[in-house]
Scaffold this active site. Structure first.
Site, PDB file in Angstrom:
ATOM      1  N   HIS A 157       0.804  -1.215   0.000  1.00  0.00           N
ATOM      2  CA  HIS A 157       0.000   0.000   0.000  1.00  0.00           C
ATOM      3  C   HIS A 157       0.838   1.267   0.000  1.00  0.00           C
ATOM      4  O   HIS A 157       0.335   2.370   0.212  1.00  0.00           O
ATOM      5  CB  HIS A 157      -0.936  -0.007   1.219  1.00  0.00           C
ATOM      6  CG  HIS A 157      -2.227   0.704   0.987  1.00  0.00           C
ATOM      7  ND1 HIS A 157      -2.577   1.858   1.641  1.00  0.00           N
ATOM      8  CD2 HIS A 157      -3.263   0.419   0.149  1.00  0.00           C
ATOM      9  CE1 HIS A 157      -3.763   2.254   1.235  1.00  0.00           C
ATOM     10  NE2 HIS A 157      -4.206   1.400   0.334  1.00  0.00           N
ATOM     11  N   LYS A 159       2.980   4.491  -1.379  1.00  0.00           N
ATOM     12  CA  LYS A 159       2.827   5.444  -2.480  1.00  0.00           C
ATOM     13  C   LYS A 159       4.020   6.381  -2.445  1.00  0.00           C
ATOM     14  O   LYS A 159       3.927   7.489  -1.928  1.00  0.00           O
ATOM     15  CB  LYS A 159       1.528   6.235  -2.352  1.00  0.00           C
ATOM     16  CG  LYS A 159       0.258   5.386  -2.349  1.00  0.00           C
ATOM     17  CD  LYS A 159      -0.657   5.827  -1.244  1.00  0.00           C
ATOM     18  CE  LYS A 159      -1.877   4.927  -1.182  1.00  0.00           C
ATOM     19  NZ  LYS A 159      -2.201   4.553   0.198  1.00  0.00           N
ATOM     20  N   ASP A 164      16.486   9.518  -8.813  1.00  0.00           N
ATOM     21  CA  ASP A 164      17.953   9.614  -8.847  1.00  0.00           C
ATOM     22  C   ASP A 164      18.603   9.359  -7.486  1.00  0.00           C
ATOM     23  O   ASP A 164      19.714   9.843  -7.237  1.00  0.00           O
ATOM     24  CB  ASP A 164      18.385  10.996  -9.369  1.00  0.00           C
ATOM     25  CG  ASP A 164      18.024  11.204 -10.829  1.00  0.00           C
ATOM     26  OD1 ASP A 164      17.755  10.206 -11.527  1.00  0.00           O
ATOM     27  OD2 ASP A 164      18.005  12.368 -11.282  1.00  0.00           O
TER      28      ASP A 164
END
Length: 228
Positions: A157, A159, A164
């Site tokens: 879950h 996000k 870089d």
């Protein structure tokens, strides 16, 4: 007369010295890490121009340049989504993406553009959501982007994205059109090393744990005749 000229030259030299000292201090002062918070839902605006910006220009550009897009959306407007997209498109070497829901076609296009530029892209997503209609994960896989999913019954879950290895984008926002345009969401963008490093470590741990080669390894067989 020469006294007046001398005083004038002295004033000019003093002013130039102050400017030089100020310039040196600005150069020697360590740059503060980038920190930014974005809130959603985002206003609607054209983001077509962002897909052609070079990576070095994406995070610093403050306004949309003129372009030839003829869509009906407002142009030259900076929004939460355009800021988010700018930071994402600033990747020049790597993008590690760990996201539960990914159906936003604008964000999918951004990842595909980065992949086409030679940016190393790795994607982790939830094994159940990958199969949902509208998911962009299959599109990324077909383009040759390496995608892995969680192995157990627990939902992946997260996000977040790491750009870089230096820039973290994280928050409540799922990468869906509904989340961007309709939900009250947030995104934190930071270059603070103490915040970025734990996410890099977590991504590495999940990436290794989701390795399909590990799934295929058979469990060690125990010879019944040697059991105690």
């Amino acid at each position: 007369m020469w006294t007046v000229k001398g005083v004038g030259l002295g004033v000019v030299a003093f002013s130039l010295s102050l400017e030089l000292i100020g310039w040196l201090l600005r150069r020697l002062r360590p740059e503060r890490p980038r920190n930014e918070v974005l809130f959603f839902p985002s206003e609607l605006a054209c983001v077509e121009h962002l897909y052609t910006l070079p990576a070095s220009a994406a995070p610093s550009a403050s306004a949309a340049p003129s372009h030839s897009c003829l869509c009906s959306l407002p142009h030259g407007v900076e929004t939460s989504f355009s800021r988010f997209l700018r930071h994402l498109m600033s990747a020049s070497s790597s993008l590690d993406l760990c996201v539960f829901a990914f159906s936003n076609m604008d964000l999918s296009r951004a990842v595909l553009v980065l992949h086409s530029r030679g940016v190393t892209v790795r994607v982790l997503s939830d094994k159940d959501y990958i199969a949902i209609t509208g998911s962009q994960i299959g599109v990324l896989r077909k383009a040759g982007i390496c995608v892995r999913s969680n192995r157990n019954s627990v939902h992946m879950h997260h996000k977040f994205a790491v750009v870089d290895g230096r820039l973290l984008l994280t928050g409540s926002l799922n990468w869906t059109l509904n989340a961007v345009q309709n939900n009250m969401e947030n995104i934190l963008i930071t270059e603070e090393p103490d915040l970025v490093r734990p996410f890099i470590k977590e991504f590495g741990r999940l990436w290794e744990h989701s390795d399909p080669v590990r799934r295929q390894k058979p469990a060690a067989r125990v010879d019944a005749g040697t059991q105690d």
